[in-house]
Design an enzyme around this catalytic site. Structure first.
Site, PDB file in Angstrom:
ATOM      1  N   HIS A 145      -9.089  -4.009   6.998  1.00 40.86           N
ATOM      2  CA  HIS A 145      -7.558  -3.330   6.286  1.00 40.86           C
ATOM      3  C   HIS A 145      -7.956  -1.637   6.501  1.00 40.86           C
ATOM      4  O   HIS A 145      -8.812  -1.453   5.608  1.00 40.86           O
ATOM      5  CB  HIS A 145      -7.379  -3.960   4.506  1.00 40.86           C
ATOM      6  CG  HIS A 145      -5.956  -2.257   4.006  1.00 40.86           C
ATOM      7  ND1 HIS A 145      -5.366  -2.965   3.733  1.00 40.86           N
ATOM      8  CD2 HIS A 145      -6.981  -1.544   3.220  1.00 40.86           C
ATOM      9  CE1 HIS A 145      -5.035  -1.742   2.762  1.00 40.86           C
ATOM     10  NE2 HIS A 145      -5.323  -1.225   2.612  1.00 40.86           N
TER      11      HIS A 145
ATOM     12  N   HIS B  35       2.573   2.890  -3.322  1.00 42.65           N
ATOM     13  CA  HIS B  35       1.034   4.008  -3.534  1.00 42.65           C
ATOM     14  C   HIS B  35       1.363   5.737  -3.675  1.00 42.65           C
ATOM     15  O   HIS B  35       1.826   6.727  -3.886  1.00 42.65           O
ATOM     16  CB  HIS B  35      -0.434   3.750  -2.930  1.00 42.65           C
ATOM     17  CG  HIS B  35      -1.207   2.926  -3.908  1.00 42.65           C
ATOM     18  ND1 HIS B  35      -1.571   2.652  -5.284  1.00 42.65           N
ATOM     19  CD2 HIS B  35      -1.632   1.836  -3.082  1.00 42.65           C
ATOM     20  CE1 HIS B  35      -2.161   1.783  -5.581  1.00 42.65           C
ATOM     21  NE2 HIS B  35      -2.702   0.746  -3.889  1.00 42.65           N
TER      22      HIS B  35
ATOM     23  N   HIS C  63      -8.095   2.928   5.768  1.00 40.79           N
ATOM     24  CA  HIS C  63      -6.958   4.041   5.382  1.00 40.79           C
ATOM     25  C   HIS C  63      -7.669   4.441   6.448  1.00 40.79           C
ATOM     26  O   HIS C  63      -8.793   4.952   6.717  1.00 40.79           O
ATOM     27  CB  HIS C  63      -7.464   3.945   3.990  1.00 40.79           C
ATOM     28  CG  HIS C  63      -6.550   3.459   2.864  1.00 40.79           C
ATOM     29  ND1 HIS C  63      -5.592   3.824   2.702  1.00 40.79           N
ATOM     30  CD2 HIS C  63      -6.390   1.896   2.792  1.00 40.79           C
ATOM     31  CE1 HIS C  63      -5.171   3.152   1.657  1.00 40.79           C
ATOM     32  NE2 HIS C  63      -5.840   1.884   2.014  1.00 40.79           N
TER      33      HIS C  63
ATOM     34  N   TYR D 120     -11.668   5.371  -3.985  1.00 38.57           N
ATOM     35  CA  TYR D 120     -10.983   5.099  -3.896  1.00 38.57           C
ATOM     36  C   TYR D 120      -9.501   5.188  -2.963  1.00 38.57           C
ATOM     37  O   TYR D 120      -9.326   6.426  -4.119  1.00 38.57           O
ATOM     38  CB  TYR D 120     -10.645   4.050  -5.466  1.00 38.57           C
ATOM     39  CG  TYR D 120      -9.739   2.718  -5.250  1.00 38.57           C
ATOM     40  CD1 TYR D 120      -8.935   3.082  -5.582  1.00 38.57           C
ATOM     41  CD2 TYR D 120     -10.081   1.868  -4.205  1.00 38.57           C
ATOM     42  CE1 TYR D 120      -8.093   1.574  -5.985  1.00 38.57           C
ATOM     43  CE2 TYR D 120      -9.019   0.734  -4.735  1.00 38.57           C
ATOM     44  CZ  TYR D 120      -8.743   0.322  -5.339  1.00 38.57           C
ATOM     45  OH  TYR D 120      -7.972  -0.270  -5.892  1.00 38.57           O
TER      46      TYR D 120
ATOM     47  N   ASP E 105       0.667  -0.934   0.203  1.00 41.89           N
ATOM     48  CA  ASP E 105      -0.135  -0.477   0.040  1.00 41.89           C
ATOM     49  C   ASP E 105       1.189   1.270   0.194  1.00 41.89           C
ATOM     50  O   ASP E 105       0.822   2.104  -0.785  1.00 41.89           O
ATOM     51  CB  ASP E 105      -0.523  -0.378   0.953  1.00 41.89           C
ATOM     52  CG  ASP E 105      -2.132   0.676   1.010  1.00 41.89           C
ATOM     53  OD1 ASP E 105      -3.135   0.236   0.982  1.00 41.89           O
ATOM     54  OD2 ASP E 105      -2.213   1.584   0.079  1.00 41.89           O
TER      55      ASP E 105
HETATM   56  C1  LIG Z   1      -5.478  -2.746  -4.795  1.00 42.35           C
HETATM   57  C2  LIG Z   1      -5.435  -1.628  -3.465  1.00 42.35           C
HETATM   58  O1  LIG Z   1      -4.921  -0.595  -3.510  1.00 42.35           O
HETATM   59  C3  LIG Z   1      -5.970  -2.421  -2.513  1.00 42.35           C
HETATM   60  C4  LIG Z   1      -5.973  -2.060  -1.213  1.00 42.35           C
HETATM   61  O2  LIG Z   1      -5.292  -1.785  -0.717  1.00 42.35           O
HETATM   62  C5  LIG Z   1      -7.261  -1.362  -0.653  1.00 42.35           C
HETATM   63  O3  LIG Z   1      -7.871  -1.512  -1.576  1.00 42.35           O
HETATM   64  O4  LIG Z   1      -7.528  -0.201   0.254  1.00 42.35           O
HETATM   65 MN   LIG Z   2      -5.499   0.350   0.786  1.00 41.60          MN
END
Ligand SMILES: C[C@H](O)CC(=O)C(=O)O
Ligand SMILES: [Mn+2]
Length: 335
Positions: free
Chosen positions: A194, A17, A196, A285, A14
Protein backbone atom coordinates in the site's frame (compact mmCIF):
# COMPACT_ATOMS: atom_id res chain seq x y z
CA UNK A 1 -10.03 -16.74 -12.80
CA UNK A 2 -7.76 -15.35 -10.07
CA UNK A 3 -5.18 -12.97 -11.50
CA UNK A 4 -1.46 -13.16 -10.65
CA UNK A 5 -1.68 -9.62 -9.24
CA UNK A 6 -4.82 -8.63 -7.32
CA UNK A 7 -5.55 -4.91 -7.19
CA UNK A 8 -7.31 -3.66 -4.06
CA UNK A 9 -9.17 -0.40 -4.57
CA UNK A 10 -9.28 1.84 -1.51
CA UNK A 11 -10.78 4.97 -3.10
CA UNK A 12 -13.74 4.73 -0.70
CA UNK A 13 -11.51 4.33 2.33
CA UNK A 14 -8.10 6.01 1.95
CA UNK A 15 -9.87 8.46 -0.36
CA UNK A 16 -12.18 9.25 2.54
CA UNK A 17 -9.29 11.15 4.16
CA UNK A 18 -8.92 13.32 1.04
CA UNK A 19 -12.60 14.34 1.05
CA UNK A 20 -12.71 14.81 4.85
CA UNK A 21 -14.97 11.73 5.18
CA UNK A 22 -17.78 13.38 3.21
CA UNK A 23 -18.80 10.49 0.96
CA UNK A 24 -22.56 10.06 0.40
CA UNK A 25 -24.59 6.98 -0.47
CA UNK A 26 -25.00 8.29 -4.02
CA UNK A 27 -21.24 8.77 -4.53
CA UNK A 28 -20.41 5.44 -2.92
CA UNK A 29 -22.99 3.60 -5.03
CA UNK A 30 -21.67 5.04 -8.30
CA UNK A 31 -18.01 4.34 -7.48
CA UNK A 32 -18.58 0.86 -6.04
CA UNK A 33 -20.73 -0.14 -9.03
CA UNK A 34 -18.08 1.19 -11.43
CA UNK A 35 -15.20 -0.57 -9.69
CA UNK A 36 -17.16 -3.82 -9.71
CA UNK A 37 -17.86 -3.45 -13.43
CA UNK A 38 -14.10 -2.91 -13.92
CA UNK A 39 -13.40 -6.29 -12.29
CA UNK A 40 -11.77 -4.92 -9.12
CA UNK A 41 -11.67 -7.92 -6.75
CA UNK A 42 -11.50 -6.09 -3.41
CA UNK A 43 -13.34 -2.77 -2.89
CA UNK A 44 -12.50 -1.16 0.46
CA UNK A 45 -14.96 1.23 2.11
CA UNK A 46 -14.74 2.73 5.60
CA UNK A 47 -13.92 6.00 7.35
CA UNK A 48 -10.30 6.79 6.47
CA UNK A 49 -9.23 5.55 9.91
CA UNK A 50 -11.35 2.44 9.61
CA UNK A 51 -14.61 1.33 11.17
CA UNK A 52 -15.53 3.59 14.09
CA UNK A 53 -13.21 6.36 12.89
CA UNK A 54 -15.94 9.00 12.74
CA UNK A 55 -15.01 11.11 15.75
CA UNK A 56 -13.70 14.51 16.87
CA UNK A 57 -10.13 13.18 16.78
CA UNK A 58 -10.14 11.63 13.30
CA UNK A 59 -12.90 13.69 11.68
CA UNK A 60 -16.64 13.09 11.64
CA UNK A 61 -18.18 11.26 8.67
CA UNK A 62 -20.91 13.08 6.77
CA UNK A 63 -22.93 9.85 6.54
CA UNK A 64 -23.20 6.81 8.78
CA UNK A 65 -20.63 4.32 7.48
CA UNK A 66 -22.96 1.35 7.86
CA UNK A 67 -25.45 3.06 5.53
CA UNK A 68 -22.60 3.65 3.08
CA UNK A 69 -21.62 -0.03 3.35
CA UNK A 70 -25.21 -1.12 2.63
CA UNK A 71 -25.34 1.19 -0.39
CA UNK A 72 -22.09 -0.23 -1.75
CA UNK A 73 -23.08 -3.84 -1.03
CA UNK A 74 -26.15 -3.43 -3.25
CA UNK A 75 -23.90 -2.53 -6.18
CA UNK A 76 -21.12 -5.10 -5.82
CA UNK A 77 -21.95 -8.35 -7.66
CA UNK A 78 -18.51 -9.88 -8.24
CA UNK A 79 -15.90 -8.25 -6.02
CA UNK A 80 -15.62 -8.35 -2.24
CA UNK A 81 -16.80 -5.36 -0.19
CA UNK A 82 -13.91 -4.81 2.21
CA UNK A 83 -13.55 -2.79 5.41
CA UNK A 84 -10.57 -1.52 7.37
CA UNK A 85 -10.43 -1.97 11.14
CA UNK A 86 -7.87 -0.45 13.51
CA UNK A 87 -8.18 -2.21 16.89
CA UNK A 88 -8.96 0.44 19.47
CA UNK A 89 -10.67 2.73 16.97
CA UNK A 90 -13.02 0.01 15.65
CA UNK A 91 -14.42 -2.87 17.69
CA UNK A 92 -15.44 -6.44 17.03
CA UNK A 93 -19.05 -5.23 17.35
CA UNK A 94 -18.37 -2.77 14.50
CA UNK A 95 -16.94 -5.64 12.47
CA UNK A 96 -20.05 -7.77 13.02
CA UNK A 97 -22.26 -4.83 11.97
CA UNK A 98 -20.15 -4.33 8.83
CA UNK A 99 -20.47 -8.03 8.06
CA UNK A 100 -24.24 -7.78 8.45
CA UNK A 101 -24.17 -4.83 6.01
CA UNK A 102 -22.47 -7.01 3.39
CA UNK A 103 -18.73 -6.73 4.04
CA UNK A 104 -17.00 -9.92 2.89
CA UNK A 105 -13.40 -8.99 3.77
CA UNK A 106 -11.64 -7.01 6.48
CA UNK A 107 -8.14 -5.60 6.76
CA UNK A 108 -7.08 -5.38 10.40
CA UNK A 109 -4.49 -2.62 10.67
CA UNK A 110 -1.94 -1.96 13.39
CA UNK A 111 1.23 0.04 13.77
CA UNK A 112 4.09 -1.95 12.26
CA UNK A 113 5.42 -3.15 15.66
CA UNK A 114 2.02 -3.81 17.28
CA UNK A 115 0.68 -6.81 15.34
CA UNK A 116 -0.26 -8.47 18.62
CA UNK A 117 -3.20 -6.10 19.12
CA UNK A 118 -4.81 -7.58 15.97
CA UNK A 119 -5.18 -11.13 17.28
CA UNK A 120 -8.77 -10.89 18.59
CA UNK A 121 -10.02 -9.01 15.55
CA UNK A 122 -8.41 -11.33 13.01
CA UNK A 123 -9.75 -14.37 14.88
CA UNK A 124 -13.25 -12.80 15.09
CA UNK A 125 -13.21 -12.08 11.36
CA UNK A 126 -12.21 -15.67 10.59
CA UNK A 127 -15.09 -16.91 12.75
CA UNK A 128 -17.43 -14.78 10.63
CA UNK A 129 -15.97 -16.43 7.53
CA UNK A 130 -14.52 -13.17 6.20
CA UNK A 131 -11.42 -12.88 4.05
CA UNK A 132 -9.02 -11.46 6.63
CA UNK A 133 -5.91 -9.40 5.97
CA UNK A 134 -3.19 -8.31 8.38
CA UNK A 135 -2.28 -4.69 7.55
CA UNK A 136 0.98 -3.28 8.97
CA UNK A 137 1.14 0.52 8.94
CA UNK A 138 4.12 2.92 8.93
CA UNK A 139 6.49 0.20 7.71
CA UNK A 140 9.29 2.75 7.26
CA UNK A 141 9.58 2.80 11.07
CA UNK A 142 10.84 -0.77 11.39
CA UNK A 143 13.60 -2.79 9.78
CA UNK A 144 12.60 -5.64 7.38
CA UNK A 145 13.41 -8.41 9.83
CA UNK A 146 11.29 -6.83 12.56
CA UNK A 147 8.41 -6.47 10.09
CA UNK A 148 8.80 -10.14 9.14
CA UNK A 149 8.37 -11.15 12.81
CA UNK A 150 5.24 -8.98 13.10
CA UNK A 151 3.85 -10.51 9.90
CA UNK A 152 4.37 -14.01 11.32
CA UNK A 153 2.21 -13.06 14.30
CA UNK A 154 -0.65 -11.95 12.02
CA UNK A 155 -0.28 -15.13 9.98
CA UNK A 156 -0.52 -17.16 13.19
CA UNK A 157 -3.79 -15.40 14.11
CA UNK A 158 -5.26 -16.50 10.73
CA UNK A 159 -4.55 -13.69 8.25
CA UNK A 160 -5.04 -14.65 4.59
CA UNK A 161 -2.38 -12.20 3.45
CA UNK A 162 -0.11 -9.50 4.91
CA UNK A 163 -0.37 -5.94 3.59
CA UNK A 164 2.61 -3.62 4.09
CA UNK A 165 1.73 0.08 4.14
CA UNK A 166 4.13 2.90 3.43
CA UNK A 167 1.76 5.15 5.37
CA UNK A 168 4.09 8.17 5.27
CA UNK A 169 5.06 7.74 1.61
CA UNK A 170 8.66 7.78 2.87
CA UNK A 171 10.09 4.56 1.38
CA UNK A 172 12.30 4.32 -1.71
CA UNK A 173 11.85 1.38 -4.13
CA UNK A 174 14.79 -0.51 -2.64
CA UNK A 175 13.31 -0.15 0.85
CA UNK A 176 9.98 -1.53 -0.39
CA UNK A 177 11.67 -4.49 -2.07
CA UNK A 178 13.63 -5.32 1.10
CA UNK A 179 10.45 -5.31 3.20
CA UNK A 180 8.37 -7.38 0.79
CA UNK A 181 11.19 -9.94 0.38
CA UNK A 182 11.73 -10.25 4.14
CA UNK A 183 8.03 -10.87 4.78
CA UNK A 184 7.69 -13.28 1.85
CA UNK A 185 10.53 -15.34 3.29
CA UNK A 186 8.92 -15.36 6.72
CA UNK A 187 5.31 -16.29 5.95
CA UNK A 188 3.55 -18.78 3.68
CA UNK A 189 0.70 -16.46 2.76
CA UNK A 190 0.79 -13.75 0.08
CA UNK A 191 2.12 -10.24 0.65
CA UNK A 192 0.54 -6.95 -0.45
CA UNK A 193 1.70 -3.35 -0.61
CA UNK A 194 0.00 0.00 0.00
CA UNK A 195 1.81 3.10 -1.27
CA UNK A 196 1.45 6.80 -0.66
CA UNK A 197 2.68 9.20 -3.32
CA UNK A 198 4.29 11.83 -1.10
CA UNK A 199 7.65 11.51 -2.90
CA UNK A 200 6.00 10.82 -6.27
CA UNK A 201 7.08 7.17 -5.94
CA UNK A 202 3.76 5.35 -5.57
CA UNK A 203 3.86 3.66 -8.99
CA UNK A 204 7.61 2.95 -8.77
CA UNK A 205 7.23 1.55 -5.25
CA UNK A 206 4.24 -0.56 -6.29
CA UNK A 207 6.27 -1.98 -9.19
CA UNK A 208 9.16 -2.68 -6.80
CA UNK A 209 6.71 -4.55 -4.56
CA UNK A 210 5.43 -6.63 -7.50
CA UNK A 211 8.97 -7.42 -8.63
CA UNK A 212 9.80 -8.46 -5.05
CA UNK A 213 6.86 -10.88 -5.10
CA UNK A 214 3.87 -8.93 -3.76
CA UNK A 215 0.55 -10.34 -5.02
CA UNK A 216 -1.85 -7.62 -3.80
CA UNK A 217 -1.40 -3.92 -4.61
CA UNK A 218 -3.56 -1.13 -3.21
CA UNK A 219 -4.61 1.74 -5.44
CA UNK A 220 -7.27 4.43 -5.81
CA UNK A 221 -9.02 6.27 -8.61
CA UNK A 222 -7.12 9.48 -9.41
CA UNK A 223 -4.87 8.46 -6.54
CA UNK A 224 -7.51 9.83 -4.14
CA UNK A 225 -6.08 9.30 -0.66
CA UNK A 226 -4.34 10.78 2.36
CA UNK A 227 -1.41 13.13 1.81
CA UNK A 228 -0.43 13.16 -1.88
CA UNK A 229 -2.69 10.16 -2.30
CA UNK A 230 -2.10 6.53 -3.23
CA UNK A 231 -1.03 4.61 -6.32
CA UNK A 232 -3.42 5.66 -9.09
CA UNK A 233 -5.34 2.55 -10.13
CA UNK A 234 -5.93 3.55 -13.74
CA UNK A 235 -2.21 4.28 -14.18
CA UNK A 236 -1.22 1.06 -12.40
CA UNK A 237 -3.53 -0.95 -14.66
CA UNK A 238 -1.85 0.56 -17.73
CA UNK A 239 1.69 0.13 -16.43
CA UNK A 240 1.13 -3.51 -15.46
CA UNK A 241 -0.49 -4.10 -18.86
CA UNK A 242 2.65 -2.66 -20.49
CA UNK A 243 4.68 -5.16 -18.41
CA UNK A 244 2.51 -7.99 -19.68
CA UNK A 245 0.90 -8.53 -16.24
CA UNK A 246 -2.82 -9.12 -16.60
CA UNK A 247 -4.75 -7.76 -13.64
CA UNK A 248 -8.11 -8.45 -15.27
CA UNK A 249 -9.01 -4.77 -14.80
CA UNK A 250 -10.97 -2.74 -17.38
CA UNK A 251 -8.33 -0.12 -18.24
CA UNK A 252 -10.65 2.24 -20.16
CA UNK A 253 -13.45 1.70 -17.67
CA UNK A 254 -11.26 2.78 -14.74
CA UNK A 255 -10.21 5.93 -16.58
CA UNK A 256 -13.82 6.80 -17.39
CA UNK A 257 -14.96 6.08 -13.80
CA UNK A 258 -12.19 8.26 -12.35
CA UNK A 259 -13.11 11.14 -14.67
CA UNK A 260 -16.86 10.82 -14.20
CA UNK A 261 -17.26 9.90 -10.54
CA UNK A 262 -14.12 10.88 -8.65
CA UNK A 263 -12.81 14.09 -10.20
CA UNK A 264 -16.05 16.03 -9.44
CA UNK A 265 -15.81 15.26 -5.71
CA UNK A 266 -12.12 16.02 -5.23
CA UNK A 267 -11.68 18.89 -2.76
CA UNK A 268 -8.07 19.63 -3.74
CA UNK A 269 -5.72 18.51 -6.51
CA UNK A 270 -4.23 15.11 -5.64
CA UNK A 271 -0.71 16.41 -6.22
CA UNK A 272 2.53 16.39 -4.28
CA UNK A 273 2.02 19.81 -2.72
CA UNK A 274 4.47 21.30 -0.19
CA UNK A 275 2.75 19.70 2.79
CA UNK A 276 2.51 16.25 1.21
CA UNK A 277 6.16 16.40 0.12
CA UNK A 278 7.15 17.13 3.73
CA UNK A 279 5.11 14.14 4.92
CA UNK A 280 7.21 11.89 2.71
CA UNK A 281 10.49 13.65 3.45
CA UNK A 282 10.01 13.68 7.24
CA UNK A 283 8.29 10.28 7.51
CA UNK A 284 4.94 11.51 8.82
CA UNK A 285 1.67 9.55 8.68
CA UNK A 286 -0.22 10.73 5.57
CA UNK A 287 -3.55 10.86 7.42
CA UNK A 288 -2.12 13.77 9.45
CA UNK A 289 -2.00 16.17 6.46
CA UNK A 290 -5.31 18.00 6.79
CA UNK A 291 -5.05 17.98 10.59
CA UNK A 292 -1.61 19.65 10.27
CA UNK A 293 -2.98 22.26 7.89
CA UNK A 294 -5.76 23.05 10.41
CA UNK A 295 -3.20 23.38 13.25
CA UNK A 296 -0.89 25.55 11.10
CA UNK A 297 -3.81 27.87 10.32
CA UNK A 298 -4.85 28.04 14.01
CA UNK A 299 -1.37 29.00 15.18
CA UNK A 300 -0.16 30.81 12.02
CA UNK A 301 2.72 28.37 11.47
CA UNK A 302 4.36 26.84 8.38
CA UNK A 303 2.83 23.32 8.21
CA UNK A 304 6.20 21.98 7.14
CA UNK A 305 7.70 22.98 10.49
CA UNK A 306 4.98 21.05 12.31
CA UNK A 307 5.63 18.01 10.11
CA UNK A 308 9.38 18.09 10.77
CA UNK A 309 8.61 18.06 14.51
CA UNK A 310 6.07 15.23 14.19
CA UNK A 311 8.61 13.19 12.23
CA UNK A 312 11.37 13.94 14.72
CA UNK A 313 9.11 12.76 17.54
CA UNK A 314 8.15 9.63 15.49
CA UNK A 315 4.43 10.22 15.90
CA UNK A 316 2.26 7.32 14.70
CA UNK A 317 -1.33 6.83 13.54
CA UNK A 318 -3.82 7.48 16.30
CA UNK A 319 -1.82 10.41 17.69
CA UNK A 320 -3.79 12.99 15.65
CA UNK A 321 -4.65 14.59 18.99
CA UNK A 322 -0.92 15.38 19.52
CA UNK A 323 -0.74 17.57 16.39
CA UNK A 324 -2.38 20.59 17.99
CA UNK A 325 -0.20 20.32 21.08
CA UNK A 326 2.97 20.08 18.98
CA UNK A 327 1.83 23.16 17.02
CA UNK A 328 1.15 24.99 20.29
CA UNK A 329 4.65 24.13 21.57
CA UNK A 330 6.21 25.38 18.33
CA UNK A 331 4.23 28.63 18.61
CA UNK A 332 5.41 29.12 22.17
CA UNK A 333 9.03 28.50 21.14
CA UNK A 334 8.66 31.01 18.31
CA UNK A 335 7.66 33.60 20.93
C1 LIG B 1 -5.63 4.38 8.86
C2 LIG B 1 -4.61 4.60 7.76
O1 LIG B 1 -5.08 5.62 6.91
C3 LIG B 1 -4.35 3.32 7.01
C4 LIG B 1 -3.58 3.58 5.75
O2 LIG B 1 -4.14 3.77 4.70
C5 LIG B 1 -2.12 3.75 5.84
O3 LIG B 1 -1.55 3.39 6.89
O4 LIG B 1 -1.56 4.25 4.82
MN1 LIG C 1 -3.01 4.87 3.30
Amino acid sequence: MEQKIQIVDTTLRDGSHAVRHSFTEEQVSAIAAGLDRCNVPLIELSHGDGLGGSSYTYGFSKRNEFLLLKAAAKQIKNGKLTVLLLPGIGTIEDLKKAYDCGAKAVRVATHVTEADVSAQHIEAARRLGMMTVGFLMMTHMAEPQVIAEEAKKMESYGADYINLADSAGFLLPEDVAARVKAVKEAVSIPVGFHAHNNLNLAIANSLAAVEAGARYIDATLRGLGAGAGNTQIEVLAGVLKRKGIDTGLDFYGLMDLAERSVEPLMQRPQTVDNGSLMLGYAGVYSSFLLHVYDAAKKYDLDPRDIMIELGRRRMVGGQEDMILSEAYQLKQQAG
